[in-house]
Design an enzyme around this catalytic site. Structure first.
Site, mmCIF file in Angstrom:
data_model
loop_
_atom_site.group_PDB
_atom_site.id
_atom_site.type_symbol
_atom_site.label_atom_id
_atom_site.label_comp_id
_atom_site.label_asym_id
_atom_site.label_seq_id
_atom_site.Cartn_x
_atom_site.Cartn_y
_atom_site.Cartn_z
ATOM 1 N N HIS A 46 38.651 43.981 48.866
ATOM 2 C CA HIS A 46 39.931 43.549 48.255
ATOM 3 C C HIS A 46 41.110 44.569 48.234
ATOM 4 O O HIS A 46 42.231 44.377 48.576
ATOM 5 C CB HIS A 46 39.821 43.292 46.951
ATOM 6 C CG HIS A 46 40.920 42.678 46.083
ATOM 7 N ND1 HIS A 46 41.331 43.231 44.960
ATOM 8 C CD2 HIS A 46 41.655 41.577 46.326
ATOM 9 C CE1 HIS A 46 42.532 42.591 44.770
ATOM 10 N NE2 HIS A 46 42.654 41.499 45.412
ATOM 11 N N GLU A 49 42.283 45.175 51.835
ATOM 12 C CA GLU A 49 42.986 44.039 52.352
ATOM 13 C C GLU A 49 44.821 44.020 51.851
ATOM 14 O O GLU A 49 45.533 44.119 52.299
ATOM 15 C CB GLU A 49 42.707 42.719 51.621
ATOM 16 C CG GLU A 49 43.442 41.531 51.998
ATOM 17 C CD GLU A 49 43.756 40.558 50.671
ATOM 18 O OE1 GLU A 49 44.775 40.140 50.455
ATOM 19 O OE2 GLU A 49 42.862 40.535 49.650
ATOM 20 N N HIS A 50 44.782 44.712 50.523
ATOM 21 C CA HIS A 50 46.062 45.076 49.839
ATOM 22 C C HIS A 50 46.802 46.026 50.793
ATOM 23 O O HIS A 50 47.928 46.120 50.902
ATOM 24 C CB HIS A 50 45.841 45.360 48.547
ATOM 25 C CG HIS A 50 45.906 44.283 47.587
ATOM 26 N ND1 HIS A 50 46.902 44.048 46.381
ATOM 27 C CD2 HIS A 50 45.103 43.300 47.340
ATOM 28 C CE1 HIS A 50 46.460 43.215 45.644
ATOM 29 N NE2 HIS A 50 45.767 42.539 46.215
ATOM 30 N N GLU A 127 46.411 43.281 38.255
ATOM 31 C CA GLU A 127 45.834 42.067 38.814
ATOM 32 C C GLU A 127 44.537 41.606 37.871
ATOM 33 O O GLU A 127 44.085 40.390 37.676
ATOM 34 C CB GLU A 127 45.436 42.056 40.379
ATOM 35 C CG GLU A 127 44.640 40.743 40.887
ATOM 36 C CD GLU A 127 44.588 40.788 42.367
ATOM 37 O OE1 GLU A 127 44.150 39.714 42.953
ATOM 38 O OE2 GLU A 127 44.785 41.980 43.170
#
Length: 420
Positions: A46, A49-50, A127
């Protein structure tokens, strides 16, 4: 409907011609997600991906990347799941070359500058905080922990604040070299496109991407003892519950039978859960069930938010509806569910991104693509007897798990309710 070409470097390219549409969608699927991570790597898929959206040599800032696509009215985004990661872009057809250039640029030339990593580390921590502040999302995380204890499938895709804080640039680049391989990647493109023209364009953009390593393996889940109940006491207006059971894997031959059973049980406002628990009993505003299929396992999950004083009554009512699935489904109800499932599928296929996602997602996970017509034929052939047999096989009292988030005491006697 789909055409497939495998480039010399192992990259698979799939196109779907939609001559009636004015858009083109590009989806780049990587066959890696959070289940491929070790414990110290939790959240790295993740995080990467950011960072792919933070800057390249050609487009050195996140704003330059987003402006390139938004400047022509397009949409660009990414997403990380447990078993795959996707980067996608949707633009008007004339802007296809730009969209492909931007996606190829971030895939091959993202910089991973230390400053960008530290800034994004804070973003991801927020997040995670946001997700923990959502009781419905937290209940979903807790049911995964109960379904797959001690396994990557049971962890939050984003990782924990502790694991995210410890991830280094070197660890990310090492993970990229092991997991982001052309042989582990599918490019799916849908819209008003010609396959051979797309092959030429993608070959130019990604044909030089080379990495001879073999495709990575995932950690298989092995059945083990599990706790049946997790209560997270939290001051909220509602008690949020997730009931879970083990389901079926993505390649399982009865997968579509389970999906149809879920349509009957908890999908939509005419489902059994909605009409009984909300409309007749008035116990909840939001209730639904959903199915997850993974490469070697799966799950059946029911979510509801209820007033805390009604928690036990709601759990009992949901379990009663679950138990009734073991009885034959009336033919009229089965026919309605089939039409709902097929209709929703056909409506999805009007969108170029959904068409690209349909093909690319199947290819990257299973290496096969079922057409919409093939799936509709499978749905049409499902019988009442097959539904009943599968329900009796899967809906076992011993497999029930319950996660609850809300103003509920840790010693609330909820486990004794878990009966079918």
């Amino acid at each position: 409907m789909y055409k497939k070409t495998t480039l010399d470097n192992g990259l698979r390219l799939i196109t779907a011609d939609m001559p009636h549409t004015r858009s083109v969608s590009i989806c780049i699927f990587i066959g890696v997600g959070s289940r491929y991570e070790t414990e110290p790597e939790a959240g790295i898929s993740h995080f990467i991906e950011h960072l792919f959206f933070k800057g390249t040599k050609k487009r050195p800032t996140a704003r330059r990347i987003s402006e390139a696509i938004e400047g022509v009215g397009g949409i660009i985004n990414g997403g990380t799941d447990k078993e795959m990661t996707v980067y996608w872009c949707k633009v008007a057809q004339p802007h296809f070359p730009l969209a492909l250039d931007v996606l190829a640029d971030i895939l091959l030339h993202s910089r991973f500058y230390p400053k960008d990593i530290e800034n994004e580390r804070k973003v991801i921590t927020e997040e995670i905080n946001m997700e923990r502040d959502s009781p419905a999302h937290l209940a979903d995380l807790l049911i995964d922990e109960l379904l797959w204890p001690g396994h990557p499938l049971g962890r939050d895709i984003a990782g924990s604040k502790q694991s995210v804080a410890a991830l280094t640039r070197e660890a990310m680049l090492d993970y990229l070299s092991r997991q982001y391989l052309p042989s582990n990647t599918v490019v799916a493109i849908a819209g008003a496109v010609q396959h051979q023209e797309i092959v030429a364009a993608v070959s130019q953009a990604l044909g030089d991407w080379a990495n001879p390593k073999p495709r990575p393996e995932y950690l298989a889940y092995k059945e083990q003892k599990f706790p049946r109940l997790h209560i997270k006491t939290k001051e909220t207006e509602q008690a949020h519950l997730c009931l879970g059971l083990r389901g079926l894997s993505l390649p399982h031959p009865k997968r579509f039978t389970l999906d149809l059973l879920n349509v009957i049980f908890g999908e939509g406002m005419s489902s059994r859960l909605f009409t009984e628990i909300r409309d007749r009993l008035g116990l909840t505003y939001s209730i639904h069930s959903f199915i997850d299929h993974f490469l070697d396992t799966g799950s059946i999950i029911i979510y509801a938010g209820v007033e805390p004083k009604n928690l036990q009554v709601a759990i009992a009512a949901i379990l009663e509806q679950l138990s009734q699935l073991k009885e034959p489904v009336p033919e009229a109800e089965l026919a309605k569910a089939k039409e709902l499932a097929k209709g929703r599928l056909l409506l999805r296929m009007e969108d170029s991104r959904s068409v690209a996602g349909w093909a690319g997602g199947q290819e990257v996970l299973t290496g096969q693509i079922r057409s919409v017509d093939q799936v509709m034929s499978i749905i049409d052939a499902i019988t009442t007897e097959e539904l009943k047999d599968l329900a009796q096989e899967l809906l076992l009292e011993s497999q029930l798990r319950l996660a609850v988030v809300g103003p509920v005491a840790k010693d609330e006697p909820l486990e004794e309710l878990l009966k079918l």
